[in-house]
Write a protein that holds these residues in place. Structure first.
Motif, PDB file in Angstrom:
ATOM      1  N   LEU A   1      39.750 -29.435   5.880  1.00  0.00           N
ATOM      2  CA  LEU A   1      40.803 -29.661   4.887  1.00  0.00           C
ATOM      3  C   LEU A   1      40.907 -28.482   3.928  1.00  0.00           C
ATOM      4  O   LEU A   1      42.003 -28.073   3.543  1.00  0.00           O
ATOM      5  CB  LEU A   1      40.530 -30.954   4.104  1.00  0.00           C
ATOM      6  CG  LEU A   1      40.851 -32.254   4.825  1.00  0.00           C
ATOM      7  CD1 LEU A   1      40.306 -33.448   4.051  1.00  0.00           C
ATOM      8  CD2 LEU A   1      42.347 -32.413   5.037  1.00  0.00           C
ATOM      9  N   PHE A   2      39.766 -27.916   3.550  1.00  0.00           N
ATOM     10  CA  PHE A   2      39.786 -26.745   2.676  1.00  0.00           C
ATOM     11  C   PHE A   2      40.415 -25.544   3.371  1.00  0.00           C
ATOM     12  O   PHE A   2      41.170 -24.787   2.755  1.00  0.00           O
ATOM     13  CB  PHE A   2      38.368 -26.392   2.202  1.00  0.00           C
ATOM     14  CG  PHE A   2      37.915 -27.179   1.027  1.00  0.00           C
ATOM     15  CD1 PHE A   2      38.382 -26.897  -0.243  1.00  0.00           C
ATOM     16  CD2 PHE A   2      37.009 -28.220   1.177  1.00  0.00           C
ATOM     17  CE1 PHE A   2      37.959 -27.630  -1.345  1.00  0.00           C
ATOM     18  CE2 PHE A   2      36.584 -28.959   0.089  1.00  0.00           C
ATOM     19  CZ  PHE A   2      37.061 -28.669  -1.174  1.00  0.00           C
ATOM     20  N   VAL A   3      40.116 -25.355   4.634  1.00  0.00           N
ATOM     21  CA  VAL A   3      40.696 -24.230   5.385  1.00  0.00           C
ATOM     22  C   VAL A   3      42.216 -24.371   5.413  1.00  0.00           C
ATOM     23  O   VAL A   3      42.945 -23.405   5.174  1.00  0.00           O
ATOM     24  CB  VAL A   3      40.105 -24.150   6.810  1.00  0.00           C
ATOM     25  CG1 VAL A   3      40.830 -23.106   7.645  1.00  0.00           C
ATOM     26  CG2 VAL A   3      38.611 -23.836   6.751  1.00  0.00           C
TER      27      VAL A   3
ATOM     28  N   SER B   1      46.091  -9.863  -1.239  1.00  0.00           N
ATOM     29  CA  SER B   1      45.633  -9.270   0.016  1.00  0.00           C
ATOM     30  C   SER B   1      44.168  -9.622   0.283  1.00  0.00           C
ATOM     31  O   SER B   1      43.786  -9.935   1.419  1.00  0.00           O
ATOM     32  CB  SER B   1      45.812  -7.743  -0.043  1.00  0.00           C
ATOM     33  OG  SER B   1      45.305  -7.132   1.107  1.00  0.00           O
ATOM     34  N   MET B   2      43.362  -9.594  -0.758  1.00  0.00           N
ATOM     35  CA  MET B   2      41.946  -9.925  -0.634  1.00  0.00           C
ATOM     36  C   MET B   2      41.772 -11.372  -0.156  1.00  0.00           C
ATOM     37  O   MET B   2      40.980 -11.648   0.746  1.00  0.00           O
ATOM     38  CB  MET B   2      41.254  -9.736  -1.990  1.00  0.00           C
ATOM     39  CG  MET B   2      39.773 -10.016  -1.996  1.00  0.00           C
ATOM     40  SD  MET B   2      39.081  -9.911  -3.682  1.00  0.00           S
ATOM     41  CE  MET B   2      39.471  -8.232  -4.118  1.00  0.00           C
ATOM     42  N   ALA B   3      42.522 -12.284  -0.765  1.00  0.00           N
ATOM     43  CA  ALA B   3      42.432 -13.691  -0.376  1.00  0.00           C
ATOM     44  C   ALA B   3      42.855 -13.873   1.082  1.00  0.00           C
ATOM     45  O   ALA B   3      42.205 -14.603   1.840  1.00  0.00           O
ATOM     46  CB  ALA B   3      43.300 -14.546  -1.292  1.00  0.00           C
TER      47      ALA B   3
ATOM     48  N   ILE C   1      37.727 -17.130  -1.724  1.00  0.00           N
ATOM     49  CA  ILE C   1      39.181 -17.057  -1.536  1.00  0.00           C
ATOM     50  C   ILE C   1      39.905 -17.600  -2.760  1.00  0.00           C
ATOM     51  O   ILE C   1      40.924 -17.056  -3.189  1.00  0.00           O
ATOM     52  CB  ILE C   1      39.604 -17.830  -0.265  1.00  0.00           C
ATOM     53  CG1 ILE C   1      39.006 -17.168   0.984  1.00  0.00           C
ATOM     54  CG2 ILE C   1      41.128 -17.906  -0.154  1.00  0.00           C
ATOM     55  CD1 ILE C   1      39.107 -18.012   2.239  1.00  0.00           C
ATOM     56  N   MET C   2      39.368 -18.640  -3.349  1.00  0.00           N
ATOM     57  CA  MET C   2      40.022 -19.249  -4.514  1.00  0.00           C
ATOM     58  C   MET C   2      40.031 -18.319  -5.730  1.00  0.00           C
ATOM     59  O   MET C   2      40.998 -18.309  -6.490  1.00  0.00           O
ATOM     60  CB  MET C   2      39.336 -20.559  -4.887  1.00  0.00           C
ATOM     61  CG  MET C   2      39.606 -21.680  -3.939  1.00  0.00           C
ATOM     62  SD  MET C   2      38.654 -23.125  -4.478  1.00  0.00           S
ATOM     63  CE  MET C   2      39.652 -24.427  -3.808  1.00  0.00           C
TER      64      MET C   2
ATOM     65  N   GLU D   1      43.176 -17.383  -8.191  1.00  0.00           N
ATOM     66  CA  GLU D   1      43.186 -17.713  -9.618  1.00  0.00           C
ATOM     67  C   GLU D   1      43.534 -16.488 -10.457  1.00  0.00           C
ATOM     68  O   GLU D   1      44.377 -16.553 -11.361  1.00  0.00           O
ATOM     69  CB  GLU D   1      41.818 -18.252 -10.052  1.00  0.00           C
ATOM     70  CG  GLU D   1      41.739 -18.509 -11.543  1.00  0.00           C
ATOM     71  CD  GLU D   1      40.319 -18.682 -12.063  1.00  0.00           C
ATOM     72  OE1 GLU D   1      40.194 -19.037 -13.245  1.00  0.00           O
ATOM     73  OE2 GLU D   1      39.358 -18.447 -11.314  1.00  0.00           O
ATOM     74  N   LEU D   2      42.907 -15.364 -10.150  1.00  0.00           N
ATOM     75  CA  LEU D   2      43.163 -14.139 -10.904  1.00  0.00           C
ATOM     76  C   LEU D   2      44.621 -13.715 -10.777  1.00  0.00           C
ATOM     77  O   LEU D   2      45.244 -13.285 -11.756  1.00  0.00           O
ATOM     78  CB  LEU D   2      42.233 -13.026 -10.428  1.00  0.00           C
ATOM     79  CG  LEU D   2      40.743 -13.227 -10.716  1.00  0.00           C
ATOM     80  CD1 LEU D   2      39.908 -12.175  -9.993  1.00  0.00           C
ATOM     81  CD2 LEU D   2      40.476 -13.212 -12.208  1.00  0.00           C
ATOM     82  N   ALA D   3      45.176 -13.830  -9.581  1.00  0.00           N
ATOM     83  CA  ALA D   3      46.573 -13.452  -9.354  1.00  0.00           C
ATOM     84  C   ALA D   3      47.513 -14.339 -10.168  1.00  0.00           C
ATOM     85  O   ALA D   3      48.449 -13.845 -10.814  1.00  0.00           O
ATOM     86  CB  ALA D   3      46.906 -13.538  -7.862  1.00  0.00           C
TER      87      ALA D   3
END
Length: 112
Positions: A33-35, A68-70, A97-98, A102-104
């Motif tokens: 579910l998280f994926v 892009s990182m996420a 990934i989260m 969040e930062l974005a």
């Protein structure tokens, strides 16, 4: 899929999530579910950034890097099936990934 549909899907996935504590069985649906949620969350953040650029006429290099990182990190996620071990890296990758998402989102909000 529209932004509203993606957000509704995120809410649906969250509604299906369960808290698993020490001693509980971890079923394949728990990490899967998280994926699925992360895939939609990345898409939502990218769409919000496109709308931000359209509205403000500016680009934010940090936001582009974090998105892009996420997305790159999401490429390392995996769906598990019955009998697979859910590893620490599976859990840590979710957090990894989260955080850039969040930062974005925070950066876009600060620059509106």
């Amino acid at each position: 899929m529209s932004l509203d549909e993606l957000i509704a899907n995120l809410e649906s996935l969250i509604g299906q999530m369960e808290y698993v504590k020490d001693g509980d069985f971890v079923f394949a649906r728990h990490p899967n579910l998280f994926v699925d949620w992360l895939e939609d969350a990345i898409t939502v953040c990218k769409e919000l950034y496109e709308r931000f650029k359209t509205k403000t006429g500016t680009t934010l290099p940090n936001v582009e890097e974090w998105l892009s990182m996420a997305e790159r990190r999401h490429g390392f996620t995996r769906k598990v099936k019955f009998g697979d071990m859910v590893l620490t890296k599976d859990h840590n990758l979710i957090i990894d990934i989260m955080k850039p998402l969040e930062l974005a989102l925070r950066e876009m909000e600060e620059n509106l």
